[in-house]
Design a protein around this motif. Structure first.
Motif, PDB file in Angstrom:
ATOM      1  N   LEU A 138      34.199  35.911  37.414  1.00 53.76           N
ATOM      2  CA  LEU A 138      35.626  36.184  37.239  1.00 53.76           C
ATOM      3  C   LEU A 138      35.803  37.665  36.936  1.00 53.76           C
ATOM      4  N   ILE A 139      36.742  38.303  37.602  1.00 51.56           N
ATOM      5  CA  ILE A 139      37.010  39.719  37.383  1.00 51.56           C
ATOM      6  C   ILE A 139      38.413  39.850  36.775  1.00 51.56           C
ATOM      7  N   PHE A 140      38.477  40.550  35.648  1.00 54.89           N
ATOM      8  CA  PHE A 140      39.718  40.763  34.915  1.00 54.89           C
ATOM      9  C   PHE A 140      40.056  42.245  34.894  1.00 54.89           C
ATOM     10  N   LYS A 141      41.347  42.554  34.715  1.00 54.31           N
ATOM     11  CA  LYS A 141      41.776  43.939  34.548  1.00 54.31           C
ATOM     12  C   LYS A 141      42.851  44.000  33.469  1.00 54.31           C
ATOM     13  N   ARG A 142      43.012  45.207  32.888  1.00 52.68           N
ATOM     14  CA  ARG A 142      44.117  45.479  31.992  1.00 52.68           C
ATOM     15  C   ARG A 142      44.394  46.982  32.034  1.00 52.68           C
ATOM     16  N   PRO A 143      45.605  47.390  31.724  1.00 50.97           N
ATOM     17  CA  PRO A 143      45.912  48.820  31.748  1.00 50.97           C
ATOM     18  C   PRO A 143      45.058  49.570  30.732  1.00 50.97           C
ATOM     19  N   LYS A 144      44.619  50.768  31.117  1.00 50.42           N
ATOM     20  CA  LYS A 144      43.859  51.602  30.176  1.00 50.42           C
ATOM     21  C   LYS A 144      44.771  52.025  29.031  1.00 50.42           C
TER      22      LYS A 144
END
Length: 67
Positions: free
Chosen positions: A60-66
């Motif tokens: 699973l690949i997740f992202k969030r704003p820096k």
């Protein structure tokens, strides 16, 4: 906008990932998704690797704003 990315694996109903400090963490799938969501992580995609017709591993690949 720039993003931070994080990779987790799903094994036997448990979500496993490395925390920001580098230590391994494991939680039930539901608990892990709830926790990561509370930390602003958003699921981008899920990749499933199969062998002989059986699921071998799900990434699973997740992202969030820096920031």
């Amino acid at each position: 906008m720039t993003w931070d990315y994080m990779v987790a694996t799903l094994e036997g109903g448990f979500l496993k990932w490395k925390r920001e400090g580098g230590e391994d963490h494991s939680q039930s799938l539901q608990g892990g998704l709830d926790y990561l969501g509370s930390q602003r992580w958003e699921l981008v995609t899920a990749l499933t690797k199969t062998s002989l017709g059986m699921t071998a591993e799900t990434t699973l690949i997740f992202k969030r704003p820096k920031g």
